[in-house]
Scaffold this motif. Structure first.
Motif, PDB file in Angstrom:
ATOM      1  N   GLY A   1      36.559  34.996  35.661  1.00 16.10           N
ATOM      2  CA  GLY A   1      36.971  33.625  35.948  1.00 16.10           C
ATOM      3  C   GLY A   1      38.463  33.401  35.819  1.00 16.10           C
ATOM      4  N   GLN A   2      39.255  34.426  36.048  1.00 15.04           N
ATOM      5  CA  GLN A   2      40.711  34.328  35.913  1.00 15.04           C
ATOM      6  C   GLN A   2      41.380  34.583  37.253  1.00 15.04           C
ATOM      7  OE1 GLN A   2      41.618  37.217  32.915  1.00 15.04           O
ATOM      8  NE2 GLN A   2      40.716  36.027  31.231  1.00 15.04           N
ATOM      9  N   GLN A   3      42.570  34.009  37.433  1.00 13.40           N
ATOM     10  CA  GLN A   3      43.346  34.182  38.655  1.00 13.40           C
ATOM     11  C   GLN A   3      44.064  35.539  38.606  1.00 13.40           C
ATOM     12  OE1 GLN A   3      43.990  32.581  41.564  1.00 13.40           O
ATOM     13  NE2 GLN A   3      45.472  34.159  42.090  1.00 13.40           N
ATOM     14  N   PRO A   4      43.785  36.424  39.554  1.00  8.74           N
ATOM     15  CA  PRO A   4      44.463  37.730  39.534  1.00  8.74           C
ATOM     16  C   PRO A   4      45.947  37.589  39.866  1.00  8.74           C
ATOM     17  CG  PRO A   4      42.472  37.784  40.885  1.00  8.74           C
ATOM     18  CD  PRO A   4      42.767  36.349  40.594  1.00  8.74           C
ATOM     19  N   ILE A   5      46.797  38.194  39.053  1.00 10.97           N
ATOM     20  CA  ILE A   5      48.237  38.209  39.269  1.00 10.97           C
ATOM     21  C   ILE A   5      48.726  39.620  39.010  1.00 10.97           C
ATOM     22  CG2 ILE A   5      50.474  37.298  38.518  1.00 10.97           C
ATOM     23  CD1 ILE A   5      49.061  34.774  37.639  1.00 10.97           C
TER      24      ILE A   5
ATOM     25  N   ALA B   1      27.971  19.685  48.509  1.00 13.78           N
ATOM     26  CA  ALA B   1      27.801  19.958  47.081  1.00 13.78           C
ATOM     27  C   ALA B   1      28.091  21.431  46.842  1.00 13.78           C
ATOM     28  CB  ALA B   1      26.383  19.604  46.627  1.00 13.78           C
ATOM     29  N   MET B   2      29.155  21.729  46.079  1.00 15.82           N
ATOM     30  CA  MET B   2      29.557  23.102  45.803  1.00 15.82           C
ATOM     31  C   MET B   2      28.960  23.558  44.477  1.00 15.82           C
ATOM     32  SD  MET B   2      33.477  22.962  47.165  1.00 15.82           S
ATOM     33  CE  MET B   2      33.634  21.223  46.754  1.00 15.82           C
ATOM     34  N   SER B   3      28.423  24.756  44.488  1.00 18.96           N
ATOM     35  CA  SER B   3      27.671  25.277  43.351  1.00 18.96           C
ATOM     36  C   SER B   3      28.581  25.496  42.148  1.00 18.96           C
ATOM     37  CB  SER B   3      27.005  26.592  43.739  1.00 18.96           C
ATOM     38  OG  SER B   3      26.411  27.189  42.603  1.00 18.96           O
ATOM     39  N   PRO B   4      28.096  25.195  40.931  1.00 16.60           N
ATOM     40  CA  PRO B   4      28.887  25.427  39.716  1.00 16.60           C
ATOM     41  C   PRO B   4      28.827  26.877  39.236  1.00 16.60           C
ATOM     42  CG  PRO B   4      26.806  24.398  39.142  1.00 16.60           C
ATOM     43  CD  PRO B   4      26.832  24.493  40.644  1.00 16.60           C
ATOM     44  N   GLY B   5      28.139  27.748  39.988  1.00 16.06           N
ATOM     45  CA  GLY B   5      28.025  29.147  39.586  1.00 16.06           C
ATOM     46  C   GLY B   5      26.587  29.575  39.403  1.00 16.06           C
TER      47      GLY B   5
ATOM     48  N   ILE C   1      41.291  43.816  40.198  1.00 14.78           N
ATOM     49  CA  ILE C   1      41.227  42.415  40.647  1.00 14.78           C
ATOM     50  C   ILE C   1      39.823  41.866  40.468  1.00 14.78           C
ATOM     51  CG2 ILE C   1      41.344  40.940  42.700  1.00 14.78           C
ATOM     52  CD1 ILE C   1      43.726  42.620  43.629  1.00 14.78           C
ATOM     53  N   ASN C   2      38.789  42.657  40.789  1.00 16.34           N
ATOM     54  CA  ASN C   2      37.420  42.202  40.640  1.00 16.34           C
ATOM     55  C   ASN C   2      37.082  41.908  39.182  1.00 16.34           C
ATOM     56  OD1 ASN C   2      36.901  42.325  43.381  1.00 16.34           O
ATOM     57  ND2 ASN C   2      36.145  44.450  43.290  1.00 16.34           N
ATOM     58  N   LYS C   3      37.665  42.680  38.251  1.00 15.59           N
ATOM     59  CA  LYS C   3      37.423  42.419  36.831  1.00 15.59           C
ATOM     60  C   LYS C   3      37.933  41.034  36.438  1.00 15.59           C
ATOM     61  CE  LYS C   3      37.519  47.211  35.184  1.00 15.59           C
ATOM     62  NZ  LYS C   3      38.234  48.190  34.330  1.00 15.59           N
ATOM     63  N   MET C   4      39.137  40.690  36.916  1.00 14.72           N
ATOM     64  CA  MET C   4      39.692  39.382  36.573  1.00 14.72           C
ATOM     65  C   MET C   4      38.919  38.255  37.245  1.00 14.72           C
ATOM     66  SD  MET C   4      43.832  39.751  36.335  1.00 14.72           S
ATOM     67  CE  MET C   4      43.891  38.173  35.484  1.00 14.72           C
ATOM     68  N   VAL C   5      38.498  38.487  38.474  1.00 19.93           N
ATOM     69  CA  VAL C   5      37.745  37.445  39.190  1.00 19.93           C
ATOM     70  C   VAL C   5      36.405  37.207  38.508  1.00 19.93           C
ATOM     71  CG1 VAL C   5      36.599  36.890  41.361  1.00 19.93           C
ATOM     72  CG2 VAL C   5      38.895  37.872  41.391  1.00 19.93           C
ATOM     73  N   ASN C   6      35.725  38.282  38.105  1.00 20.13           N
ATOM     74  CA  ASN C   6      34.436  38.132  37.428  1.00 20.13           C
ATOM     75  C   ASN C   6      34.592  37.434  36.088  1.00 20.13           C
ATOM     76  OD1 ASN C   6      33.141  39.430  39.549  1.00 20.13           O
ATOM     77  ND2 ASN C   6      33.396  41.476  38.623  1.00 20.13           N
TER      78      ASN C   6
END
Length: 677
Positions: free
Chosen positions: A629-633, A420-424, A622-627
């Motif tokens: 909930g976006q894919q860093p590109i 069971a993977m956590s939803p956050g 990159i951490n800003k985009m990850v936090n």
């Protein structure tokens, strides 16, 4: 061969002559015996062929023997009607075989005709017709199967040509057999007509020409007609039987006798059952034990002998396998086999054996097939065979994944639990064993069957253990796809494209680039998770630019620009802006100024202080985009894209780096942040 061909042509000419020139009774006797011998020979040959094509001359031989038999009928009919005699062979069949009773002979003849015409000939005709139709319908599929094996490298061109010729010969053979069975049917009808003509014509000729009484004439000509009919129908019956055997014969390793022995009498316990049933039939019926006991004892003895033979054979096979294993270990060649390294290996502890055991409900092998199909569709490569084996050195619930003999990943699962993977956010009501999802490193819990539904209601993503393993294996293959693409695999992909675009391949290879050069470009694309399925576009781009440069890095950039539509669809969603991290002018200038050119190619030479500063700024964005909930590109200019990628692949290999020229003009780009220096 010349004398044989002349002999066959002379034989056919003699058949035609027999229909015109009267033959003496002595010569007719010889030919009638030869006809029986030839028919028996054909029957025995048909019984001992392993497959129908080994007797491919049979349709033509069927026509020749039918013509020969009809020519004999004409000659014997001429002698019977002209001289009231047919030779010793016909008289023997007319008197000795039927016991001198014309009624019995007539009945025997009718039975033979019924057996041949209604049973054997009709069945053979139907089987030949169906076999011909099915063989013709199956030809395209068989041809495609041969082409697929040839493209996969499983067979060479010579073997493929041999298989195609065999398919064509099979179609020709069964088509000819479909027509040849009509000869047998017509021969049976002709035998009945000739028999009736002999009796009626003989009765008239005996009374009118030879001054015989009606009774004498009927007795004489009926006996000769029955003898002629029997001596003709027995060879015809043998040929009809041979026809049926040929058209119903499937490919095997031995003749008909060996197949019957190996397949019908391969179950000794069934013979015991038959022996018991036969014995009970004799004891509890008016038949009595005397007729059935010998057969029952014979069946029981045969079952005992076969049972004993099978046990001895199993023991001998086990001894031979053991000796062969010992011999392989002792032989110097056995060391060579140890040098072979599998491309992909999946090893697991003994506790995970149910995953791969179909008898215990395991579907890992089926999932591996789907993984290979998925990688072919998403990446455009043919994943090598995945070697699956158990390893007692691992912990019971542990598994490892190896690429070219080296371990690249491992994991541990619980078969009687669900992941069971956590939803956050964490839900304290969901109780389980803390773990980490092996494919993406997400925090998760192992929950029992009772807590599965509760976890799903709490927003957790619940996955069964086989899916966890399959997902992990799929991601590892995608991550290391560039390592699995060697020169041999590249050659196979190019040969597949050659079938549809031979001009493109011939222009590019080997004139402009070698297979190794193409392999390097494809590996670089796969390393950045860019699919190479559209290989035609890739080769077109290489053919356009290979005349100016052979640098694989520059060629890869040109190919990426040619794949702009594919790259755009891969990283953006229709109707949504593409959110990226852009590179500032200061960073682009620093990277452009620090590029070093060598004979082996160009590379980025940054001092440690500058590298650390770029890394910190990049990590922050990159951490800003990850936090969020976006894919860093990362989006940069085409001039520095490959150098920026070289810098990032050491520490952040999963972050995609694209350039402006790799995006379609209609795509809306939204900058979330900028990396500058």
């Amino acid at each position: 061969m010349r004398y044989k061909e002349l002999g066959i042509m002379g034989f056919v000419i003699c058949i035609v002559v027999m229909m015109v020139i009267p033959l003496p009774p002595g010569l007719l006797d010889f030919l009638l015996i030869a006809n029986v011998s030839l028919s028996l020979t054909i029957l025995l040959v048909s019984m001992n062929t392993k497959e129908a094509l080994q007797f491919s001359i049979f349709p033509t031989l069927l026509l020749v023997t039918t013509l020969f038999r009809l020519a004999l009928n004409v000659s014997t009919t001429r002698n019977i009607l002209s001289h009231a005699e047919g030779g010793k062979v016909i008289e023997t069949f007319g008197s000795f075989v039927v016991g001198g009773n014309q009624v019995v002979g007539f009945v025997v003849f009718l039975i033979l005709v019924i057996i041949q015409f209604i049973v054997i000939t009709k069945g053979s005709e139907r089987v030949a017709e169906v076999a011909a139709r099915f063989t013709l319908d199956a030809m395209p599929g068989k041809q495609m199967s041969i082409d697929a094996d040839l493209n996969a490298g499983m067979i060479n061109e010579m073997e493929a040509r041999s298989r195609r010729q065999k398919i064509e010969r099979e179609a020709d053979f069964y088509g000819a057999m479909d027509g040849a069975t009509k000869f047998v049917k017509g021969d049976a009808i002709a035998g009945i007509i000739i028999f009736v003509v002999n009796i009626i014509g003989g009765l008239i000729i005996g009374v009118v020409i030879h001054d015989m009484g009606i009774a004498e004439s009927a007795s004489r000509y009926t006996q000769l007609s029955i003898g002629d009919a029997l001596v003709s129908q027995i060879p015809a019956l043998l040929i009809s039987t041979a026809t049926g055997i040929i058209v119903t014969r499937a490919s095997s390793e031995g003749g008909l006798g060996q197949d019957i022995s190996d397949q019908v009498f391969n179950y000794p316990r069934l013979l015991y059952i038959v022996a018991i049933v036969i014995t009970l039939l004799g004891l509890f019926s008016p038949i009595g034990p005397l007729p059935v006991l010998p057969i029952a004892l014979l069946l029981a003895y045969a079952g005992y002998r076969m049972d004993l033979k099978q046990k001895n054979k199993q023991e001998q096979t086990a001894i031979q396998e053991e000796e062969q294993q010992i011999e392989e270990v002792r032989s110097p060649e056995s060391v060579v086999s140890l040098l072979t390294v599998d491309q992909i290996e999946f090893e697991f502890g003994y506790g995970l054996i149910p995953l791969a055991d179909a008898k215990q409900g395991g579907d890992l092998l089926d999932r591996v097939i789907m993984i290979r199909r998925q990688c072919a569709l998403e990446l455009g490569i043919v994943v090598p065979v995945i070697r699956i084996r158990d390893n007692i050195q691992l912990r019971p619930n542990e598994y490892v994944i190896k690429i070219k003999g080296n371990q690249v990943a491992k994991g541990e699962i619980l078969l009687d639990h669900y992941m069971a993977m956590s939803p956050g956010f964490e839900d304290d009501s969901v109780v389980g064993i803390a773990t980490t999802e092996p494919a993406f490193g997400l925090p998760a819990l192992w929950v029992t069957e009772e807590n599965k539904e509760l976890a799903e209601l709490s927003g957790y993503t619940v996955v069964d253990p086989p899916s966890v393993v399959a997902t992990h294996l799929t991601e590892i293959i995608k991550r290391h796809a560039h390592e699995l693409l060697g020169r041999q695999e590249t050659r196979a992909l190019i040969d597949n494209i050659r079938e549809t675009t031979p001009v493109l391949v011939d222009e590019l290879i080997p004139g402009l680039l070698s297979v190794g050069d193409v392999q390097k470009v494809l590996q670089k694309l796969l390393k950045e998770k860019i699919s190479i399925r559209n290989l035609t576009v890739i080769l077109e781009a290489l053919a356009d630019h290979a005349m100016y440069t052979k640098d694989p890095d520059l060629l890869t950039e040109y190919v990426r620009q040619a794949l702009s539509r594919q790259i755009t669809l891969q990283f953006s969603e229709p109707g949504q802006p593409l959110r990226v991290i852009t590179t500032g002018p200061g960073l682009e200038k620093v990277i452009s100024d620090r590029v070093e050119q060598t004979e082996q190619g160009s590379y980025l030479a940054l001092d440690p202080e500058t590298s650390q500063q770029i890394y910190q700024n990049m990590t922050e964005q990159i951490n800003k985009m990850v936090n969020a909930g976006q894919q860093p590109i990362i989006l940069s200019s085409p001039a520095i894209r490959m150098y920026l990628r070289q810098f990032m692949e050491r520490t952040m290999p999963d972050i995609p780096v694209i350039s402006y020229s790799e995006l379609e003009p209609h795509v809306e780009v939204q900058s979330i942040g900028m990396v500058n220096i």
